[in-house]
Each structure stands twice: as structure tokens, then as C-alpha cells.
Scaffold this motif. Structure first.
Motif, mmCIF file in Angstrom:
data_model
loop_
_atom_site.group_PDB
_atom_site.id
_atom_site.type_symbol
_atom_site.label_atom_id
_atom_site.label_comp_id
_atom_site.label_asym_id
_atom_site.label_seq_id
_atom_site.Cartn_x
_atom_site.Cartn_y
_atom_site.Cartn_z
ATOM 1 N N TYR A 54 89.393 59.307 -3.756
ATOM 2 C CA TYR A 54 90.201 59.263 -2.529
ATOM 3 C C TYR A 54 91.671 59.073 -2.900
ATOM 4 N N TRP A 55 92.257 57.954 -2.524
ATOM 5 C CA TRP A 55 93.681 57.734 -2.773
ATOM 6 C C TRP A 55 93.938 56.239 -2.837
ATOM 7 N N SER A 57 94.885 52.724 -1.442
ATOM 8 C CA SER A 57 94.776 52.095 -0.125
ATOM 9 C C SER A 57 94.376 50.634 -0.302
ATOM 10 N N ALA A 62 87.779 51.063 0.844
ATOM 11 C CA ALA A 62 86.969 51.857 -0.098
ATOM 12 C C ALA A 62 85.595 52.166 0.491
ATOM 13 N N PHE A 65 85.969 54.661 3.607
ATOM 14 C CA PHE A 65 86.219 56.063 3.268
ATOM 15 C C PHE A 65 84.920 56.760 2.864
ATOM 16 N N ALA A 66 84.162 56.107 1.978
ATOM 17 C CA ALA A 66 82.932 56.720 1.469
ATOM 18 C C ALA A 66 81.881 56.857 2.563
ATOM 19 N N ASP A 69 82.395 59.781 4.788
ATOM 20 C CA ASP A 69 82.033 61.054 4.170
ATOM 21 C C ASP A 69 80.525 61.219 4.044
#
Length: 233
Positions: A54-55, A57, A62, A65-66, A69
Motif C-alpha cells: 500500500y503506502w 499511513s 494497515a 486497507f487489507a 481489498d
């Protein structure tokens, strides 16, 4: 095996809660099965990190984000990030939401907590509607807390609750108190009771520990003196 066992404990909001996938609670319990040495380390949720795939942050994103997805992938990404931060492998995770914590405490018939300082969080959300503030107040002293009170004690961070650092310290106290209460009742000594507790909490708790590994942890937990646990925030 040899060496320490490191377990990442993640706390998330209930379904429908604002930012429900953010792990505002990130705590590593590290234990040595041979020496029974235990260390608990809480990581600030706003720690700025590089998240694999990702990026950059905040570390609490963490998992989110996952999960956005691919459902179920959040804990593995969180494990990887925390492992990078502390320079140690993360072997297992346990993730619980608000309801899971409340049900867990109530299933144990409450927990004993010593609150060191008067707490007052004027912005603490209402039980039925989190968009409104009902406040939370708790005087210093000893308490036998039910699930609702334990959750408020573990969540409050505004007012004089000590921001994220005070909150993290109290969350560690709740985790240790739950373990002590389970030992006191004998619940944790009985694998069937452990399975029952997990069943009651149900979908509000996720872990990659197998039943056999949980049984092994139970055997180790019986030999750990809570007074020797090192707590770091």
C-alpha cells in the motif's frame, strides 16, 4: 519450539462503527514458554509506517486497507507491519471487537481492576448512539467491572483519560485482569470451557491460533505470575 512466542492483539470497532476496520488497539504479548517471562507492548495507533503493498499511513490503517481489498487479510498485513516496527516475528494474532470484549468479560463474571486516577471523558459516546456524547466518569479505586464498564474503561482517552497512552495502559490492565479472572474461576484450566468462551464470543473474535495451540498457551498461562509481567506503552 525454541524462543519467544509473540502474539498480536488487535482491537476494532463493532460492525457499523465509524472506522470499524481500524485497529486503534495494537498490543503485542511476548512470552518465553521456558522462563515464563512475559512482556506486553502497546503501539500508538498514529505511528506513521510503510504498509506493504500500500503506502505510508498510520499503523492502525494497515488492517483496514487489507480488509477492504480482501476480507480476512487484514491481520496478516498488520502482523507484517508490527513485526517490522519492533524487529521481532509475530507468530499469531487475536482480533476482538467491542461486543467481543463485553461478552468475554461478562462470561468471566466480571474482572477486578484498580483504577489509579479519577477518570473523566466528557466526549465518550453514548451506548445506543455513538454520534452523541454521554461522557464517562470513574473515580479512583478498586472495581469489579462488568463488560460495559470494562469497555468504557479501556476506550476512554479524552478529558483526563491520558490520550492514547493512558488508554493503552488501561487496555493492558484489562487483558491481564481477564486472564487472572479466568484462572481464578478455573475456566481457563478446562479446554471445554475455553471452547465455550470462544463460541459465546463467536464472530466477534478471530484468531489464527489452533485449539491445540490455545491449550498449550493455557498450560503456560497457569504458571505465569501477573506481578512479573512487564508492561510497556
Amino acid at each position: 519450539g525454541e524462543g519467544r512466542v509473540n502474539i498480536l492483539m488487535l482491537g476494532v470497532g463493532d460492525q457499523g462503527h465509524a472506522g470499524e476496520l481500524l485497529t486503534d488497539t495494537m498490543m503485542v504479548a511476548s512470552l518465553d514458554p521456558k522462563t515464563k517471562d512475559v512482556v506486553m507492548i502497546s503501539l500508538p495507533r498514529d505511528l506513521y509506517v510503510k504498509i506493504p503493498g500500500y503506502w505510508w499511513s498510520k499503523i492502525n490503517a494497515a488492517h483496514a486497507f487489507a480488509e477492504q481489498d480482501k476480507v480476512g487479510s487484514g491481520p496478516e498485513v498488520a502482523k507484517a507491519v508490527v513485526s517490522d516496527v519492533i524487529g521481532q516475528p509475530i507468530h499469531y494474532f487475536v482480533r476482538v471487537d467491542f461486543t467481543g470484549l463485553k461478552q468475554g468479560v461478562d462470561t468471566l463474571s466480571g474482572i477486578d481492576i484498580y483504577n489509579q486516577n479519577d477518570l473523566y471523558d466528557p466526549d465518550y459516546p453514548c451506548d445506543k448512539n455513538e454520534s452523541w456524547s454521554c461522557g464517562f466518569r470513574l473515580k479512583a479505586g478498586f472495581y469489579h467491572m462488568d463488560g460495559i464498564t470494562a469497555l468504557k474503561y479501556a476506550r476512554c482517552r479524552k478529558g483526563n483519560c491520558g490520550d492514547d497512552f493512558g488508554r493503552a495502559s488501561r487496555q493492558q490492565s484489562v487483558a491481564v485482569a481477564m486472564r487472572d479472572q479466568a484462572l481464578k474461576l478455573g475456566n481457563i484450566l478446562n479446554p471445554a470451557k475455553v471452547s465455550e468462551l470462544i463460541s459465546i464470543v463467536g464472530d466477534h473474535l478471530k484468531t489464527d491460533l489452533s485449539i491445540d495451540e490455545i491449550k498449550r498457551l493455557v498450560e503456560i498461562a497457569k504458571k505465569i505470575d501477573s506481578n512479573t509481567i512487564k508492561n510497556k506503552v
